[in-house]
Design a protein around this motif. Structure first.
Motif, mmCIF file in Angstrom:
data_model
loop_
_atom_site.group_PDB
_atom_site.id
_atom_site.type_symbol
_atom_site.label_atom_id
_atom_site.label_comp_id
_atom_site.label_asym_id
_atom_site.label_seq_id
_atom_site.Cartn_x
_atom_site.Cartn_y
_atom_site.Cartn_z
ATOM 1 N N UNK A 66 0.829 -1.208 0.000
ATOM 2 C CA UNK A 66 0.000 0.000 0.000
ATOM 3 C C UNK A 66 0.870 1.267 0.000
ATOM 4 N N UNK A 67 1.954 1.274 0.769
ATOM 5 C CA UNK A 67 2.859 2.431 0.794
ATOM 6 C C UNK A 67 3.553 2.615 -0.551
ATOM 7 N N UNK A 68 3.957 1.512 -1.155
ATOM 8 C CA UNK A 68 4.611 1.557 -2.460
ATOM 9 C C UNK A 68 3.648 2.080 -3.531
ATOM 10 N N UNK A 69 2.430 1.568 -3.530
ATOM 11 C CA UNK A 69 1.435 2.023 -4.509
ATOM 12 C C UNK A 69 1.159 3.510 -4.353
ATOM 13 N N UNK A 70 1.035 3.961 -3.109
ATOM 14 C CA UNK A 70 0.782 5.384 -2.862
ATOM 15 C C UNK A 70 1.946 6.230 -3.367
ATOM 16 N N UNK A 71 3.177 5.816 -3.067
ATOM 17 C CA UNK A 71 4.357 6.556 -3.510
ATOM 18 C C UNK A 71 4.417 6.648 -5.030
ATOM 19 N N UNK A 72 4.088 5.542 -5.696
ATOM 20 C CA UNK A 72 4.150 5.506 -7.159
ATOM 21 C C UNK A 72 2.918 6.145 -7.815
ATOM 22 N N UNK A 73 1.923 6.478 -7.008
ATOM 23 C CA UNK A 73 0.716 7.087 -7.557
ATOM 24 C C UNK A 73 -0.146 6.091 -8.307
#
Length: 81
Positions: A66-73
């Motif tokens: 979830x953090x990775x997806x948020x960072x990558x938009x």
């Protein structure tokens, strides 16, 4: 093209592959998705400078998808439904 899109293009992982990652991923996969080399990624994690939160479990570093997806938009279509 923003930095997230460039990272997706450089590392060779499609958006679908990133979304398909497990909930908790090894730092090596996060490095690849963000476009960081192994040495730099681990050094940043060790210094507490990694661009997303990192969880340390004994000698292993892990990140939440979830953090990775948020960072990558990237929006997880499964969660959006």
């Amino acid at each position: 093209m923003n930095h997230q899109q460039r990272a997706l293009d450089v590392r060779g992982m499609s958006e679908a592959e990133v979304i398909a990652l497990p909930v908790s991923i090894p730092l090596e996969f996060a490095n690849r998705a963000i476009g960081l080399g192994r040495t730099l990624g681990y050094a940043m994690a060790k210094r507490g400078e990694y661009p997303i939160p990192v969880i340390r479990l004994a000698n292993a570093y892990r990140c939440r998808r979830a953090d990775l997806l948020e960072y990558l938009g990237i929006q997880d279509r499964a969660e959006a439904a």
